[in-house]
Design a protein around this motif. Structure first.
Motif, short mmCIF file in Angstrom:
data_model
loop_
_atom_site.label_atom_id
_atom_site.label_comp_id
_atom_site.label_asym_id
_atom_site.label_seq_id
_atom_site.Cartn_x
_atom_site.Cartn_y
_atom_site.Cartn_z
N ALA A 32 0.99 -1.20 0.05
CA ALA A 32 -0.09 -0.14 -0.17
C ALA A 32 1.00 1.19 0.07
O ALA A 32 0.41 2.27 -0.73
N PHE A 33 1.96 1.30 0.75
CA PHE A 33 2.96 2.31 0.61
C PHE A 33 3.55 2.51 -0.72
O PHE A 33 3.65 3.72 -1.03
N LEU A 34 3.92 1.44 -1.15
CA LEU A 34 4.28 1.71 -2.63
C LEU A 34 3.50 2.16 -3.72
O LEU A 34 3.61 3.02 -4.49
N ALA A 35 2.22 1.61 -3.49
CA ALA A 35 1.03 2.24 -4.39
C ALA A 35 1.09 3.71 -4.18
O ALA A 35 0.65 4.32 -5.17
N ALA A 36 1.03 4.18 -2.93
CA ALA A 36 0.73 5.67 -2.53
C ALA A 36 2.05 6.45 -3.14
O ALA A 36 1.73 7.44 -3.86
N LEU A 37 3.24 5.72 -3.08
CA LEU A 37 4.27 6.44 -3.71
C LEU A 37 4.39 6.47 -5.06
O LEU A 37 4.55 7.47 -5.99
N ASN A 38 3.67 5.41 -5.99
CA ASN A 38 3.67 5.32 -7.29
C ASN A 38 2.61 6.33 -7.70
O ASN A 38 2.77 6.98 -9.02
N ALA A 39 1.43 6.49 -6.87
CA ALA A 39 0.43 7.52 -7.35
C ALA A 39 0.85 8.88 -7.35
O ALA A 39 0.33 9.71 -8.11
N LYS A 41 6.32 9.07 -7.36
CA LYS A 41 7.73 9.12 -6.82
C LYS A 41 8.42 7.65 -7.00
O LYS A 41 9.77 7.70 -6.79
N LEU A 42 7.74 6.60 -7.00
CA LEU A 42 8.14 5.20 -7.39
C LEU A 42 8.69 4.91 -8.72
O LEU A 42 7.47 5.05 -9.57
N LYS A 43 9.82 4.67 -8.92
CA LYS A 43 10.27 4.28 -10.25
C LYS A 43 10.18 2.59 -10.39
O LYS A 43 9.73 2.20 -11.32
N PHE A 44 10.69 2.01 -9.44
CA PHE A 44 10.79 0.57 -9.50
C PHE A 44 11.06 0.06 -8.09
O PHE A 44 11.51 0.72 -7.16
N ALA A 45 10.46 -1.44 -7.81
CA ALA A 45 10.85 -1.62 -6.39
C ALA A 45 10.86 -3.28 -6.53
O ALA A 45 10.00 -3.84 -7.48
N GLY A 46 11.29 -4.01 -5.66
CA GLY A 46 11.35 -5.54 -5.71
C GLY A 46 12.14 -5.94 -4.72
O GLY A 46 13.00 -5.43 -4.26
N PRO A 47 12.13 -7.27 -4.32
CA PRO A 47 12.59 -7.92 -3.47
C PRO A 47 14.21 -8.38 -3.90
O PRO A 47 14.10 -9.01 -4.76
#
Length: 98
Positions: free
Chosen positions: A26-33, A36-42
């Protein structure tokens, strides 16, 4: 400016990661909206299990990047043994430059 977050989990904390994952997503979804989020993963260990996180975010400066990193539910839950924040220049295959 882009910043890479290189986060390594504490040993034997996979269950904590799994428990907090919905909040992290949910945090990543908010950053994406917010754009601010370019990409992410484990990161994965040799058994294919998550053992860390790589995130690329856009922030005004290092202080703003540090604030984003500290707001991650994984960080708040104490999952990470270490967090490295490094400014990064996306030169090759940057979709913004095409």
């Amino acid at each position: 400016m882009l910043f890479a977050f290189i986060c390594k989990d504490k040993p034997d904390h996979l269950q904590l990661r799994l428990d907090v994952r919905p909040d992290h997503l949910a945090f990543l979804a908010a950053l994406n909206a917010e754009g601010k989020l370019k990409f992410a993963g484990p990161f994965l260990d040799d058994e294919g299990k998550s053992c860390g996180t790589l995130m690329m975010v856009e922030a005004a400066d290092r202080a703003a990047a540090e604030a984003i990193a500290a707001s991650d539910p994984y960080a708040k839950a104490g999952l990470f043994a270490s967090v490295e924040i490094t400014a990064w220049n996306w030169v090759i295959n940057n979709p913004a430059s095409t």
